[in-house]
Scaffold this active site. Structure first.
Site, PDB file in Angstrom:
ATOM      1  N   GLU A  60     -32.598 -40.340  -3.118  1.00 46.56           N
ATOM      2  CA  GLU A  60     -31.135 -40.361  -2.979  1.00 46.56           C
ATOM      3  C   GLU A  60     -30.690 -41.647  -2.300  1.00 46.56           C
ATOM      4  OE1 GLU A  60     -29.287 -38.604  -5.033  1.00 46.56           O
ATOM      5  OE2 GLU A  60     -30.111 -36.767  -4.192  1.00 46.56           O
ATOM      6  N   HIS A  61     -29.678 -42.268  -2.887  1.00 50.64           N
ATOM      7  CA  HIS A  61     -29.153 -43.556  -2.400  1.00 50.64           C
ATOM      8  C   HIS A  61     -30.232 -44.647  -2.446  1.00 50.64           C
ATOM      9  CE1 HIS A  61     -25.146 -42.128  -1.333  1.00 50.64           C
ATOM     10  NE2 HIS A  61     -25.741 -41.001  -1.008  1.00 50.64           N
TER      11      HIS A  61
ATOM     12  N   ASP B 115     -31.075 -45.866  -5.729  1.00 53.67           N
ATOM     13  CA  ASP B 115     -30.940 -46.610  -6.998  1.00 53.67           C
ATOM     14  C   ASP B 115     -30.298 -47.984  -6.798  1.00 53.67           C
ATOM     15  OD1 ASP B 115     -28.351 -45.502  -6.648  1.00 53.67           O
ATOM     16  OD2 ASP B 115     -28.199 -44.748  -8.714  1.00 53.67           O
TER      17      ASP B 115
ATOM     18  N   ASP C 103     -27.193 -41.898 -12.646  1.00 51.93           N
ATOM     19  CA  ASP C 103     -26.507 -40.797 -13.335  1.00 51.93           C
ATOM     20  C   ASP C 103     -26.431 -41.050 -14.838  1.00 51.93           C
ATOM     21  OD1 ASP C 103     -26.163 -40.189 -10.708  1.00 51.93           O
ATOM     22  OD2 ASP C 103     -24.008 -40.544 -10.662  1.00 51.93           O
TER      23      ASP C 103
ATOM     24  N   GLY D 119     -21.083 -33.432  -7.742  1.00 53.23           N
ATOM     25  CA  GLY D 119     -22.311 -34.225  -7.608  1.00 53.23           C
ATOM     26  C   GLY D 119     -23.289 -33.953  -8.739  1.00 53.23           C
ATOM     27  N   LEU D 120     -22.795 -33.444  -9.884  1.00 49.27           N
ATOM     28  CA  LEU D 120     -23.674 -33.196 -11.037  1.00 49.27           C
ATOM     29  C   LEU D 120     -23.371 -34.175 -12.173  1.00 49.27           C
ATOM     30  CD1 LEU D 120     -23.662 -29.280 -11.057  1.00 49.27           C
ATOM     31  CD2 LEU D 120     -25.375 -30.814 -10.055  1.00 49.27           C
TER      32      LEU D 120
ATOM     33  N   SER E 140     -20.567 -35.229 -13.806  1.00 48.77           N
ATOM     34  CA  SER E 140     -19.713 -34.934 -14.951  1.00 48.77           C
ATOM     35  C   SER E 140     -19.074 -36.220 -15.475  1.00 48.77           C
ATOM     36  CB  SER E 140     -18.627 -33.911 -14.579  1.00 48.77           C
ATOM     37  OG  SER E 140     -17.808 -34.406 -13.547  1.00 48.77           O
ATOM     38  N   SER E 141     -18.832 -37.200 -14.598  1.00 45.40           N
ATOM     39  CA  SER E 141     -18.211 -38.433 -15.101  1.00 45.40           C
ATOM     40  C   SER E 141     -19.202 -39.242 -15.938  1.00 45.40           C
ATOM     41  CB  SER E 141     -17.624 -39.269 -13.969  1.00 45.40           C
ATOM     42  OG  SER E 141     -18.543 -39.420 -12.940  1.00 45.40           O
TER      43      SER E 141
ATOM     44  N   GLU F 149     -18.258 -47.778 -15.173  1.00 46.03           N
ATOM     45  CA  GLU F 149     -17.984 -47.165 -13.859  1.00 46.03           C
ATOM     46  C   GLU F 149     -17.734 -48.256 -12.802  1.00 46.03           C
ATOM     47  OE1 GLU F 149     -19.054 -43.543 -13.431  1.00 46.03           O
ATOM     48  OE2 GLU F 149     -18.205 -43.541 -11.423  1.00 46.03           O
TER      49      GLU F 149
HETATM   50  C1  GLA Z   1     -24.085 -41.079  -7.005  1.00 39.01           C
HETATM   51  C2  GLA Z   1     -24.218 -42.409  -7.739  1.00 39.01           C
HETATM   52  C3  GLA Z   1     -25.682 -42.700  -8.057  1.00 39.01           C
HETATM   53  C4  GLA Z   1     -26.557 -42.602  -6.806  1.00 39.01           C
HETATM   54  C5  GLA Z   1     -26.281 -41.278  -6.072  1.00 39.01           C
HETATM   55  C6  GLA Z   1     -26.997 -41.204  -4.741  1.00 39.01           C
HETATM   56  O1  GLA Z   1     -24.477 -40.032  -7.837  1.00 39.01           O
HETATM   57  O2  GLA Z   1     -23.468 -42.376  -8.930  1.00 39.01           O
HETATM   58  O3  GLA Z   1     -25.794 -43.975  -8.647  1.00 39.01           O
HETATM   59  O4  GLA Z   1     -26.384 -43.701  -5.974  1.00 39.01           O
HETATM   60  O5  GLA Z   1     -24.897 -41.101  -5.822  1.00 39.01           O
HETATM   61  O6  GLA Z   1     -28.376 -41.139  -4.932  1.00 39.01           O
END
Ligand code: GLA
Length: 400
Positions: A45-46, A48, A182, A134-135, A137-138, A170
């Site tokens: 997480e965080h 990428d 994502d 946080g799934l 959708s965008s 985005e």
């Molecule tokens: C959001 C961002 C991703 C990633 C996550 C955290 O989903 O769109 O690129 O940075 O947060 O892991």
């Protein structure tokens, strides 16, 4: 989950029943159906946007579109759930307005920038992905839009390149400086598999999920508050860490290049908040690699420990969890048969991801019902999901 009119037959019928404006009637034989999945991130997480590792899976909650090409350059869309209609012209600049249409117009803009020809369309769009959860959708709307507007050129493109075009939409149009995870997951998903992506080399491979486990998403009922500012602030703090650490080692280009030993030796150069952010990212990258090995070896105890360490680090060092996400992880961790639990996605609200033995899914749901509302005043949703294939044409009619 609320029932939406989601079968492909409903989408087709809704499209063919549309008033068609100036474009003439839609030829039923030209209608194509598209699906684009959301994603859940297992771990990483965080990482990428710090060019590290991520391990998301595309899921079987998704956006669908029925699309017909039109003879003009207009994009006319209807949302099936609400009947809301919106349109824009591919050849006219369209300023963003904060609505869902931004994702589609953003993709049109990014496709043009990438030199991929686009067509005017009439389309109906539907989704059973919770929004602001946080799934992703965008990202799913973006991938569906790329397939709808780019058509066969997208079908023959490398899905990772399509993901990058959608990320560009985005970043460059919607204005959130998100990483690639994502869009990558929505583009490249594989059934029954998570996806290990190296965000520096962009090499990736599917990782088989243990057949003995179910993937359960718990939605905290507290919307993910990703207005971009807290997210972009975390990004800047990571960049500040890189700038300070480069004074010790000029070869460092991202936090991916920083080892735990180097951070321990040189961390005194960093502001304390920035040091905490860097500590999370550096250790999280190691956890992703360890989690892949543990998943492939079926070492579920280690997977559980890694998820717990990731959540703790996101709570204490990266500071992106919420009381609701912490409560869901604590509740899940107390249920026998829940192998691993942590928050997923950007944080600031949204969902947790859980790996659960099949017999324990009902126990988890019961524990959430018993404890969550009294602890938080909110209702959580239990969403059992499956790892699904990436975005593409959906030709098979299916039962409603
Ligand atoms: C959001 C961002 C991703 C990633 C996550 C955290 O989903 O769109 O690129 O940075 O947060 O892991």
């Amino acid at each position: 989950m609320s029932r939406i009119p989601f079968a492909t037959t409903d989408l087709r019928a809704a499209l063919l029943g549309q008033p068609t404006g100036g474009g003439g009637p839609i030829d039923a034989d030209t209608v194509r159906l598209i699906r684009a999945p959301g994603r859940v991130n297992l771990i990483g997480e965080h990482t990428d946007y710090n060019l590290g590792f991520v391990l998301p899976a595309a899921i079987d909650l998704e956006v669908r579109m029925a699309v017909a090409l039109s003879p003009d350059r207009r994009v006319e869309l209807t949302r099936l759930e609400t009947g809301e209609r919106a349109s824009f012209d591919l050849d006219q600049p369209r300023p963003r307005d904060g609505s869902w249409l931004d994702y589609i117009a953003g993709v049109a803009w990014a496709l043009a920038e990438a030199g991929i020809p686009t067509s005017g369309i009439r389309a109906v769009i539907a989704s059973n992905l919770p929004e602001n959860a946080g799934l992703s959708s965008s990202a799913a709307i973006e991938l569906a839009a790329a397939w709808a507007l780019g058509g066969d050129a997208i079908a023959i493109a490398n899905p990772l390149d399509v993901a990058r075009i959608c990320q560009r939409a985005e970043n460059g149009y919607v204005g959130v400086m998100s990483g690639l995870m994502d869009q990558f997951a929505s583009a490249c998903g594989a059934e029954g598999r998570a996806l290990l992506l190296d965000c520096r080399s962009l090499e990736w491979r599917p990782v088989r999920l243990p057949m003995s486990l179910r993937l359960v998403v718990l939605h905290s009922g507290s919307p993910r508050k990703l207005d971009g500012s807290a997210y972009n602030e975390r990004r800047s703090q990571c960049e500040a860490a890189v700038a300070a650490l480069r004074e010790a080692d000029p070869t460092i280009e991202s936090l991916r290049d920083v080892s735990p030993a180097l951070l321990a030796a040189e961390g005194h150069r960093l502001d304390p908040v920035v040091a905490r952010r860097a500590e999370h990212v550096v250790a999280e990258n190691e956890r992703v690699e360890a989690a892949v090995i543990a998943l492939e070896e079926g070492d579920l105890a280690t997977v559980g420990e890694l998820f717990a360490a990731s959540h703790r680090s996101l709570r204490e060092l990266y500071e992106v969890t919420s009381p609701e996400l912490d409560a869901l992880v604590e509740i899940a961790t107390g249920v026998a048969g829940v192998v691993a639990a942590r928050m997923t996605g950007a944080g600031f609200g949204g969902c947790t991801v859980n790996l659960v033995e099949p017999d324990a899914v009902d126990d988890l749901a019961a524990a959430v019902t018993r404890q969550y509302q009294s602890r938080t005043g909110l209702l959580a949703r239990v969403l059992p999901v499956r790892a699904a294939a990436g975005a593409g044409w959906l030709e098979t009619p299916e039962p409603a």
